[in-house]
Design a protein around this motif. Structure first.
Motif, PDB file in Angstrom:
ATOM      1  N   HIS A 245      55.132  25.976  48.331  1.00  0.00           N
ATOM      2  CA  HIS A 245      54.044  25.833  49.322  1.00  0.00           C
ATOM      3  C   HIS A 245      53.128  27.061  49.280  1.00  0.00           C
ATOM      4  CE1 HIS A 245      55.404  22.122  51.141  1.00  0.00           C
ATOM      5  NE2 HIS A 245      56.622  22.611  51.252  1.00  0.00           N
ATOM      6  N   GLY A 246      53.748  28.227  49.230  1.00  0.00           N
ATOM      7  CA  GLY A 246      52.952  29.460  49.199  1.00  0.00           C
ATOM      8  C   GLY A 246      52.112  29.545  47.931  1.00  0.00           C
ATOM      9  N   TYR A 247      52.683  29.118  46.816  1.00  0.00           N
ATOM     10  CA  TYR A 247      51.931  29.180  45.549  1.00  0.00           C
ATOM     11  C   TYR A 247      50.736  28.217  45.596  1.00  0.00           C
ATOM     12  CZ  TYR A 247      56.538  31.024  44.191  1.00  0.00           C
ATOM     13  OH  TYR A 247      57.715  31.709  44.151  1.00  0.00           O
ATOM     14  N   PHE A 248      50.987  27.034  46.173  1.00  0.00           N
ATOM     15  CA  PHE A 248      49.882  26.070  46.271  1.00  0.00           C
ATOM     16  C   PHE A 248      48.766  26.621  47.175  1.00  0.00           C
ATOM     17  CE2 PHE A 248      52.921  22.257  45.433  1.00  0.00           C
ATOM     18  CZ  PHE A 248      52.873  22.522  44.071  1.00  0.00           C
ATOM     19  N   LYS A 249      49.171  27.331  48.233  1.00  0.00           N
ATOM     20  CA  LYS A 249      48.145  27.903  49.132  1.00  0.00           C
ATOM     21  C   LYS A 249      47.292  28.910  48.373  1.00  0.00           C
ATOM     22  CE  LYS A 249      50.123  27.378  53.737  1.00  0.00           C
ATOM     23  NZ  LYS A 249      51.458  26.807  53.611  1.00  0.00           N
ATOM     24  N   GLU A 250      47.933  29.693  47.522  1.00  0.00           N
ATOM     25  CA  GLU A 250      47.162  30.671  46.735  1.00  0.00           C
ATOM     26  C   GLU A 250      46.191  29.953  45.795  1.00  0.00           C
ATOM     27  OE1 GLU A 250      50.660  34.073  46.552  1.00  0.00           O
ATOM     28  OE2 GLU A 250      49.573  33.616  44.719  1.00  0.00           O
ATOM     29  N   ILE A 251      46.699  28.908  45.150  1.00  0.00           N
ATOM     30  CA  ILE A 251      45.841  28.130  44.238  1.00  0.00           C
ATOM     31  C   ILE A 251      44.664  27.550  45.020  1.00  0.00           C
ATOM     32  CG2 ILE A 251      45.783  25.970  42.910  1.00  0.00           C
ATOM     33  CD1 ILE A 251      48.638  26.678  41.925  1.00  0.00           C
ATOM     34  N   ARG A 252      44.977  27.012  46.200  1.00  0.00           N
ATOM     35  CA  ARG A 252      43.927  26.382  47.014  1.00  0.00           C
ATOM     36  C   ARG A 252      42.862  27.391  47.425  1.00  0.00           C
ATOM     37  NH1 ARG A 252      43.547  21.471  49.818  1.00  0.00           N
ATOM     38  NH2 ARG A 252      41.564  21.480  50.873  1.00  0.00           N
TER      39      ARG A 252
ATOM     40  N   SER B 201      42.273  19.312  43.635  1.00  0.00           N
ATOM     41  CA  SER B 201      43.525  19.473  42.895  1.00  0.00           C
ATOM     42  C   SER B 201      44.409  18.275  43.192  1.00  0.00           C
ATOM     43  CB  SER B 201      44.244  20.761  43.318  1.00  0.00           C
ATOM     44  OG  SER B 201      44.445  20.772  44.709  1.00  0.00           O
ATOM     45  N   VAL B 202      45.109  17.827  42.188  1.00  0.00           N
ATOM     46  CA  VAL B 202      46.073  16.736  42.404  1.00  0.00           C
ATOM     47  C   VAL B 202      47.348  17.115  41.671  1.00  0.00           C
ATOM     48  CG1 VAL B 202      45.095  15.337  40.494  1.00  0.00           C
ATOM     49  CG2 VAL B 202      46.522  14.238  42.224  1.00  0.00           C
TER      50      VAL B 202
ATOM     51  N   GLU C 269      46.977  23.072  50.925  1.00  0.00           N
ATOM     52  CA  GLU C 269      47.707  23.146  49.647  1.00  0.00           C
ATOM     53  C   GLU C 269      47.003  22.215  48.659  1.00  0.00           C
ATOM     54  OE1 GLU C 269      51.980  23.167  50.009  1.00  0.00           O
ATOM     55  OE2 GLU C 269      51.861  24.048  52.003  1.00  0.00           O
ATOM     56  N   LEU C 270      47.713  21.233  48.124  1.00  0.00           N
ATOM     57  CA  LEU C 270      47.066  20.336  47.163  1.00  0.00           C
ATOM     58  C   LEU C 270      46.140  19.360  47.902  1.00  0.00           C
ATOM     59  CD1 LEU C 270      50.211  19.547  44.983  1.00  0.00           C
ATOM     60  CD2 LEU C 270      48.361  21.147  44.462  1.00  0.00           C
ATOM     61  N   HIS C 271      44.989  19.063  47.291  1.00  0.00           N
ATOM     62  CA  HIS C 271      44.101  18.082  47.916  1.00  0.00           C
ATOM     63  C   HIS C 271      44.774  16.709  47.907  1.00  0.00           C
ATOM     64  CE1 HIS C 271      41.273  21.233  46.613  1.00  0.00           C
ATOM     65  NE2 HIS C 271      40.497  20.821  47.581  1.00  0.00           N
TER      66      HIS C 271
END
Ligand code: GLC
Length: 527
Positions: free
Chosen positions: A246-253, A264-265, A285-287
């Motif tokens: 979850h944290g990694y996705f937040k950074e990506i977002r 992002s998907v 996070e992910l769209h």
């Protein structure tokens, strides 16, 4: 304003197989560029997702990346990529690229450095562990492609983790330097004008920090819907989807949000709807998260209807579903469901609430090729004893010409053979035929684009006889789909046929009841 991707239709291109401009039998970026008019005008999709075209030894056909910021010479150059993006932008098409965050190629300079010595500054970019006391792998994790997920590096005496091939070592996302490097990769492509990313095996980047064993699966867990050989014997709760992701996705977002209306998907195979929805975060996070359930579910009205309802409940008003019925890892839609149901599936895919993702060639009803043993290339088949994915990755069928118009006629061969029946199932043959699969897709796409109820309206399941699925979109359309072979009588309100798999019904008025032929799907405009 609504984000662009919410009302978009995405089209997946497998670059190796879409169009070969050079005659080497392998698709390339200039080939794709030459087909932009087909994508934007003839078919009318809104975005293309390109499977990996990055430098790669092709151990897993591009999903083993040896340079995240380049183009494999087989596919062209960065200048070709820029030209493709420019052509797409001009035609109103968004470009989505594949990000393979979980693993690189073992030929990536990061891994070459990492494996060079225990003291390498890149050692902790990958997952290295000492052998278990008996000298064996550090835990029981299995590779999706068969066998243990660990390989011993004799020279340094440690094992490295690879969730797929041993040529695909897993990066360690717990290391902030890895995350910074990946953020730079995102920026590299965003700066070149891409609109977003498809994240390969996205939630695998979260792994149990203590690397505990995966427990045995109850019965035969078969999440991926295949005979997964020994991979299916474990429940992959520790090797896949640790909440740290979850944290990694937040950074990506947050990198993506810095570029405005991006996308992002995630490729996330997750059977539990709540967990599945959780990867959207709180919208941070992910769209979107691919939903694979329509692809695997038994083709029954009740089964598919219940899945759509479950997904609607999980997504609610907060998120927006993404549906697909095929990709480069699965037998083709027309092969899996059969030709008649494949037409009904097209109607379903393009009229349910959500963002549909089409797989190249499915709009022609392309079928899997039967690939002779000596031409099979997919490493999965070899390792895990499964049929392999070559059959769904064959060249796009443009015409009845030699090589299906995919390669110039002068090419000596194509990297995979063409599927049987390409002479009929090709763009040139189908484009002028009102009854063809291509015309059905094109007309569905047009209808969907011009009708807000179809691209943005709500979804409501309606009562229907056994074997029939019926749902309404925003009170404007009623979609009825038969999942049985025999004709069946369906009560319907006063309406007219907006489009039907049997094209002779288009524009007809109906009232009171309708006889649906076997595997027929009809979109009714309510009066
Ligand atoms: C994803 C890709 C698949 C690839 C695997 C490993 O599942 O879709 O093609 O083999 O990841 O990268």
């Amino acid at each position: 304003m609504e984000p662009w991707w919410k009302h978009a239709v995405i089209y997946q291109i497998y670059p190796r197989s879409f169009a070969d401009s050079t005659g080497d039998g392998i698709g390339d970026l200039m080939g794709i560029r030459s087909k932009v008019p087909y994508l934007a005008e003839t078919l009318g999709v809104d975005a293309i997702w390109l499977s990996p075209f990055y430098p790669s030894p092709q151990a897993d056909f591009g999903y083993d990346v040896s340079d995240y910021c380049g183009v494999n010479p087989e596919y062209g150059t960065l200048a070709d990529f820029d030209a493709l993006v420019a052509a797409c932008t001009e035609a109103g098409l968004k470009v989505i690229v594949d990000l393979v965050p979980n693993h690189s190629s073992d030929k990536h300079e990061w891994f070459i450095d990492s494996r060079s010595s225990i003291d390498s500054p890149k050692r902790d970019w990958y997952v290295w562990r000492d052998p278990a006391p008996d000298g064996g792998p550090p835990n029981n994790w299995l590779s999706v492609f068969g066998g243990p997920a660990w390989t011993l590096d004799e020279r340094t005496g440690q094992y490295y983790l690879h969730s797929f091939l041993e040529e695909q070592p897993d990066l360690d996302w717990r290391n902030p330097a890895v995350r910074r490097a990946m953020a730079d990769v995102l920026r590299f492509w965003l700066d070149r004008g891409v609109a977003g990313f498809r994240l390969d095996v996205a939630h695998r980047i979260g792994k149990d920090p203590e690397y505990r064993d995966d427990p045995m699966a109850e019965g035969s867990l078969d999440q991926l819907g295949k005979d997964m050989a020994d991979y299916g014997t474990l429940d992959h709760v520790n090797s896949v989807g640790h909440p740290d992701a979850h944290g990694y996705f937040k950074e990506i977002r947050s990198v993506l949000d810095g570029y405005g209306d991006t996308f992002s998907v995630g490729e996330i195979h997750e059977g539990d709807w709540e967990k599945w929805a959780s990867w959207h975060g709180d919208g941070d996070e992910l769209h979107q998260v691919f939903d694979f359930s329509l692809l695997y579910a038994p083709w029954t009205a009740e089964g598919i209807g219940d899945l759509l309802d479950a997904q609607e409940a999980a997504v609610g008003d907060r998120f927006w579903p993404n549906h697909l019925m095929g990709n480069h890892d699965e037998p083709r839609l027309a092969t899996r469901r059969g030709p008649a149901a494949a037409r009904a599936a097209a109607v379903l895919l393009l009229t349910t609430r959500g963002t549909p993702t089409l797989y190249y060639g499915d709009e022609l009803g392309m079928v899997d090729a039967d690939i002779a043993a000596d031409r099979q290339l997919d490493p999965w088949a070899e390792g895990a004893g499964v049929p392999g994915r070559d059959g769904c990755r064959t060249p796009m069928q443009w015409s009845a010409d030699p090589h299906g118009g995919f390669s110039p006629a002068t090419a000596s061969s194509t990297w995979l053979p063409l599927a049987d029946g390409f002479e009929e199932r090709c763009v040139d043959e189908q484009i002028a035929d009102h009854d063809s699969m291509l015309s059905l897709y094109r007309d569905l796409l047009t209808l969907r684009r011009v009708e807000p109820a179809l691209h943005g309206g709500d979804y409501r399941r309606r009562e229907a006889p056994d074997g029939v699925l019926a749902f309404e979109r925003a009170g404007v359309f009623l979609v009825v789909v038969s999942f049985v072979d025999d004709p069946i009588e369906v009560p319907v309100p006063d309406s007219s046929v907006a489009i039907s798999t049997d094209r002779s019904l288009d524009a007809k008025s109906v009232s009171g009841s309708l006889t649906l032929q076997g595997n027929q799907a009809i979109v009714l405009r309510l009066s």
